[in-house]
Design an enzyme around this catalytic site. Structure first.
Site, mmCIF file in Angstrom:
data_model
loop_
_atom_site.group_PDB
_atom_site.id
_atom_site.type_symbol
_atom_site.label_atom_id
_atom_site.label_comp_id
_atom_site.label_asym_id
_atom_site.label_seq_id
_atom_site.Cartn_x
_atom_site.Cartn_y
_atom_site.Cartn_z
ATOM 1 C CG ASP A 54 36.302 32.636 38.881
ATOM 2 O OD1 ASP A 54 36.776 33.379 38.164
ATOM 3 O OD2 ASP A 54 35.687 31.976 40.231
ATOM 4 C CD GLU A 303 42.655 35.876 40.841
ATOM 5 O OE1 GLU A 303 42.472 36.121 42.109
ATOM 6 O OE2 GLU A 303 41.235 36.375 39.699
#
Length: 846
Positions: A54, A303
């Site tokens: 991420d 997301e």
């Protein structure tokens, strides 16, 4: 083993590849292109890779940083060679947080420390870091590096907080927790948690008392008082961005009710809650606490939101990722755009990023990249299977003012490499319609420049990323851009170059707009011409140009590259390629079909001496042809020799006397406690597993790449990933015999996790009945038997045990639910069972 749990484990670990020089044509060298030579762009890049899940990109001075989940971060001077400077969850002495538990106690009081899904550790994810010159520090000075992070305990109970530091590399000091999710109307607790989830245990009561909220909202709760996560967000994945007027915003969210945005006070770093509910002009939800919904909803995937304002186009771009992050999850990146920082965000078709209902979200959003492979065929330059990604996503974006370049920064997994992941950086360009398109190859320092039309004519490997969210890998096909502006090959259409480098392709009625640009192909190790383009339907296509080759040259390349590996000791079927580079045909003939067929099927003698046959390949393209022969020696079957026998008839002893007795464990291979009793078995007594215990077998039970395991099993219940027999070199290199596995619930032999291997049998053994399971490994050939019948056979099974003191167990591993039921008559062999031996074991338990 649960793949998703493995993914989480691997995200906690750093994989750093050995820094290496990618050798290729240098700045003064030339390569054939379009029938002439052309000076190449730049030197061969030097990459050093890191694993930061991420990754959020930020530039500080002349240094680039990525900050990611599990408190990992790295720095680089060129976006190519990265070095880690963090120490993960180490505490105290955490590089970013000091005493982690103490510093972030305000957030951990709600989620993320030794609680539910984070039991036994921490879950600190997906930070975003930036320099805020307006922030007022506790001592009254201005300016700080702001780190917004999230902590999480379940798929909905999470919190977003922030910390500050005078230095980008920390340490950061906690300031506040801003947004909570997963709260309930009344008292409630999650499994393995002592935290009361009632909404009064969040910051909401204080906000009401301060007049920032009009009160609690009944809409936050379902009829049973649980959190209404189909409408409202999971408070993770914060991203901070400025609008064109300098106002600071935060986007956040994952699955659940979608992506939301809130304005932020730059002086305090705290969000500005709307205070009361409402609707946007286009009808989107505005919640008094969570803010304005800009994407997703209804529990659909989506997301890692990341918003940037691009001055060149005047649009705000919302990037997000669909799918599940694991190698089998089809993670893929999407983009929408808007004229306002809080939306509405739409895709190239004009579809709103906020879903209209409980529907498939795949048609929504321009897809930037999904699973793909520029496949390396027999005869192509280089080695290996080619270059591609699996589950690329959770990206950030850098608009580099110093260079004028746009960069897409993300993590990705790779074909045939399991859950290992690394950071990748690709340059992005804007097409004629103001939509970003992504360079097919990772950044190598290239600069977009004017291209010569003649250099565009030729053959390309072509990728169409499609619109789906799927674990399938889109493999390259061949097309040719012809001089007359037609496209031929596996696809047909037209193409043209406009301006200095703009590309337009028309294929199957869809118009794709993008750019032609040079890129570094790591397989051929040279700079090549590429194109990247996107359609109005939001489909991305890529092309990578190939060298000009005659048919004779291609046939020779295939001839030189064609190999069957070691054919001197063959024990399993051979894979005979039917096609080489650019559709070069390969046909096969056998001198003796009784030994090995023209399709590669191997017939092993039941005993006696090895047998031989010659396989001859005829390689053809156009009028060019060559033949190549391979002598194949097939070994006869030899009976495997029993090395350990655990009859489990009232004891855990090895009746052969070579190995120590097994010992009882708890619900994990390395936990104490547990209880194993005995009950009527298939032969005498059997070990009875209660679903909370296992048997630890002696280390080193298997220490070669030729072995077999056989046992009787009667499951009381079948739970996915639960192991019957487990062996592991370590947490990343293991073999598991699974009654109900990851592939269509099949009984299977499964191996992972640096690379996955699925030995699926095509069936699931029943609960409440005895079944005999056996598998053999013979120098990379895996054979699986169910009730004495071969149900799977495959090559290239990994060797995790040779030369190691591996761990072994029955009924438990390090991750998954323990086995519940009976196991009897465990036999371990040196060598591979013959089909006759496997059949006999299933017929004769004794």
């Amino acid at each position: 083993m649960n793949r998703r749990w493995v993914s989480a484990l691997l995200m906690m670990m750093l994989f750093v590849t050995v820094p290496g020089q990618v050798f290729g044509t240098g700045p003064d060298s030339t390569a054939e292109k379009g029938g002439k030579t052309q000076k190449q762009q730049g030197q061969a890049p030097v990459y050093q890779n890191v694993s930061v899940h991420d990754p959020s990109i930020v530039k500080d001075g002349d240094t680039y940083y990525v900050f990611g989940s599990h408190i990992e971060a790295a720095r680089s001077k060129d976006l190519q060679s990265w070095s880690r400077f963090t120490n993960g969850y180490t505490t105290p002495g955490n590089v970013l947080y000091g005493d982690l538990a103490q510093n972030l106690a305000g957030s951990f009081a709600w989620a993320g420390q030794n609680d539910s899904d984070s039991k036994g550790g921490f879950s600190v994810w997906a930070p975003d870091v930036f320099w805020n010159p307006e922030y007022v520090n506790a001592d009254g000075t201005k300016g700080a590096y702001m780190l917004y992070y999230c902590t999480s305990s379940t798929y909905i109970r999470s919190a977003i907080g922030f910390a500050v530091s005078p230095k980008i590399e920390g340490p950061y000091q906690y300031v506040d927790t801003l947004v909570y999710s997963g709260f309930t109307e009344g008292d409630a607790k999650d499994k393995d948690s002592v935290i009361n989830k009632k909404w009064t245990n969040t910051n909401i009561p204080k906000l009401i008392d301060a007049g920032q909220l009009s009160g609690a909202s009944g809409a936050w709760f379902n009829a049973d008082g649980s959190f209404a996560n189909g409408t409202y967000p999971n408070a993770i994945d914060p991203n901070l961005y400025y609008d064109k007027n300098g106002q600071l915003w935060m986007s956040y969210g994952s699955w659940s009710g979608g992506i939301f945005v809130l304005p932020v006070d730059p002086k305090t770093g705290k969000v500005k809650y709307p205070g009361k509910d409402g609707k946007t002009a286009d009808g989107r939800l505005v919640d008094r606490y969570f803010g304005t919904k800009v994407a997703g909803g209804y529990g659909k995937s989506g997301e890692g939101p990341y918003v940037v304002f691009d001055k060149a186009t005047g649009y705000y771009y919302l990037y997000m990722t669909y799918g599940w992050l694991g190698a089998d999850g089809g993670y893929n990146m999407r983009v929408f755009r808007a004229k306002n920082p809080d939306g509405p965000y739409v895709d190239a078709q004009g579809l709103n990023a906020v879903l209209p209902g409980d529907t498939d979200n795949a048609p929504y959003g321009n897809k930037l990249m999904g699973n793909y492979l520029f496949a390396r065929d027999v005869g192509d330059p280089g080695t290996g299977i080619g270059v591609g990604y699996v589950s690329p996503g959770h990206n950030s974006v850098l608009l580099d003012d110093a260079t004028g370049k746009r960069f897409l920064v993300f993590h990705t997994r790779f074909p045939q490499m399991g859950e290992a992941h690394e950071v990748r950086v690709h340059q992005m360009y804007m097409n004629a319609d103001g939509w970003p398109v992504v360079a097919p190859y990772r950044y190598a320092g290239e600069t977009l420049s004017k291209v010569d039309r003649q250099d565009l004519i030729g053959e390309y490997k072509f990728i169409n990323h499609g619109k789906g969210t799927t674990a399938d890998i889109q493999s390259s096909v061949y097309i040719r851009l012809n001089k007359d502006n037609t496209i031929s090959g596996d696809l047909t259409g037209t193409w043209k170059k406009t301006g200095h480098n703009e590309a337009e392709l028309v294929i199957a009625g869809s118009v794709y707009k993008g750019v032609f640009a040079s890129g570094w192909d790591p397989v051929s190790e040279r700079y090549v011409m590429t194109f990247t383009a996107s359609s109005r339907e939001g489909v991305a296509v890529w092309g990578s140009r190939l060298e000009n080759k005659t048919d004779q040259a291609l046939v020779q390349d295939v001839y030189n590259d064609l190999s069957l590996g070691d054919t001197a000791k063959v024990v399993s079927d051979l894979t005979l390629p039917a096609e080489g580079a650019r559709h070069t045909a390969i046909s096969w003939k056998s001198s003796d079909e009784a030994v090995v067929s023209a399709s590669g099927e191997v017939h092993r003698p039941a005993g006696g001496a090895p047998v031989q046959a010659v396989l001859t390949a005829t390689i053809t393209k156009g009028g060019a042809s060559l033949t190549k022969s391979f002598t194949v020696t097939v070994l006869p079957y030899q009976d495997a020799k029993l090395s350990a026998y655990y009859g489990l008839d009232g004891s855990f002893a090895d009746s052969q006397g070579r190995f120590a007795a097994g010992t009882v464990t708890g619900d994990r291979i390395d936990k104490s406690g547990g209880s194993i009793t005995f009950a009527e078995g298939r032969q005498g007594q059997a070990a009875k597993f209660d679903g909370a215990s296992g048997i630890r077998l002696p280390d080193g039970l298997i220490s070669s790449n030729a072995y077999s395991v056989a046992l009787w099993i009667k499951p009381e219940e079948l739970t996915t990933y639960t192991t019957a027999f487990f062996g592991a070199k370590d947490g990343d290199h293991w073999v598991s015999l699974v009654p109900r596995g990851a592939v269509a619930n099949n009984t299977m032999v499964w191996s992972g996790s640096t690379s996955w291997y699925d030995g699926a049998t095509g069936l699931t053994i029943p609960a409440g009945e005895w079944s005999h399971l056996a598998f053999s490994v013979e120098n990379g050939t895996l054979t699986v038997y169910v009730n004495g019948v071969q149900k799977f056979k495959g090559a290239n099974f990994p060797d995790w045990f040779t030369g190691t003191k591996a761990s072994f167990s029955l009924g438990v591993n390090w991750w998954d639910p323990p086995f519940k039921g009976l196991i009897d008559e465990l036999r371990v062999y040196d060598g591979a069972l013959t089909p006759a031996q496997a059949a006999d074991l299933a017929k004769n338990p004794s």
